[in-house]
Design a protein around this motif. Sequence first.
Motif, PDB file in Angstrom:
ATOM      1  N   CYS A  35       0.839  -1.198   0.000  1.00 17.89           N
ATOM      2  CA  CYS A  35       0.000   0.000   0.000  1.00 17.89           C
ATOM      3  C   CYS A  35       0.879   1.254   0.000  1.00 17.89           C
ATOM      4  O   CYS A  35       1.961   1.262   0.598  1.00 17.89           O
ATOM      5  CB  CYS A  35      -0.890  -0.018   1.248  1.00 17.89           C
ATOM      6  N   GLN A  68      -3.664  -5.244  -1.926  1.00 16.84           N
ATOM      7  CA  GLN A  68      -2.348  -4.638  -1.777  1.00 16.84           C
ATOM      8  C   GLN A  68      -1.481  -5.379  -0.768  1.00 16.84           C
ATOM      9  O   GLN A  68      -0.600  -4.790  -0.155  1.00 16.84           O
ATOM     10  CB  GLN A  68      -2.480  -3.172  -1.370  1.00 16.84           C
ATOM     11  N   GLU A  69      -1.721  -6.670  -0.622  1.00 13.51           N
ATOM     12  CA  GLU A  69      -0.943  -7.447   0.330  1.00 13.51           C
ATOM     13  C   GLU A  69      -0.310  -8.638  -0.365  1.00 13.51           C
ATOM     14  O   GLU A  69      -0.770  -9.076  -1.422  1.00 13.51           O
ATOM     15  CB  GLU A  69      -1.840  -7.914   1.490  1.00 13.51           C
ATOM     16  N   TRP A 122     -10.050   1.635   3.654  1.00  6.88           N
ATOM     17  CA  TRP A 122      -8.721   1.431   3.088  1.00  6.88           C
ATOM     18  C   TRP A 122      -7.787   0.851   4.138  1.00  6.88           C
ATOM     19  O   TRP A 122      -8.124   0.772   5.303  1.00  6.88           O
ATOM     20  CB  TRP A 122      -8.177   2.761   2.552  1.00  6.88           C
ATOM     21  N   ASN A 123      -6.615   0.448   3.679  1.00  5.13           N
ATOM     22  CA  ASN A 123      -5.568  -0.065   4.565  1.00  5.13           C
ATOM     23  C   ASN A 123      -5.121   1.023   5.548  1.00  5.13           C
ATOM     24  O   ASN A 123      -5.205   2.196   5.250  1.00  5.13           O
ATOM     25  CB  ASN A 123      -4.357  -0.506   3.733  1.00  5.13           C
ATOM     26  N   SER A 141      -7.410   5.968   7.547  1.00  5.78           N
ATOM     27  CA  SER A 141      -6.176   5.452   6.941  1.00  5.78           C
ATOM     28  C   SER A 141      -5.134   6.535   6.720  1.00  5.78           C
ATOM     29  O   SER A 141      -3.948   6.319   6.953  1.00  5.78           O
ATOM     30  CB  SER A 141      -6.485   4.815   5.590  1.00  5.78           C
TER      31      SER A 141
END
Length: 161
Positions: A35, A68-69, A122-123, A141
């Motif tokens: 991210c 995104q991981e 979001w992350n 986030s």
Amino acid sequence: MSIYDIEVKPIDSKPTTLKHYEGEVLVIVNTATKCGLAGQFKELEELYQTYKDRGLVVLGFPSNQFKQELSSGDEASTACRTTYGVTFPMHEIEPVNGPDANPLFSYLKSHSKGFLGEAIKWNFTKFLVSRDSQEIIRYASTQNPEKMIPDIERLLARREH
């Protein structure tokens, strides 16, 4: 159900509950190593190092909810440690929204001030939990972890046992 009854899956051990964190101030964050906000790992680690001796624990929960991981919790944890110097506890990859969401994040979403029930957008959404879990503050986030410092210091100053 109490937050301390919720089962979590640490990377380095078998599933357990949050019971052993009861009495600590917790920062719980959904993370993603790929991210654009991943620089927050360093800031979260700084918070952890600064306040851990006073009772703060940062808990990282990788999620691929936003694509995104990395592919496994082990890979994500290794990336966090080697790239960002993370020493705080990391957990297995799990969703934070929807019917398969990690129960911890379902609990946090339904008990946090100002965002009751709202999906995580979001992350690096961060949740600050008081020693008795009666106060849960949610941070967006994009909010820098250092913005949490006044609330962290206030919660650490309370001696709730």
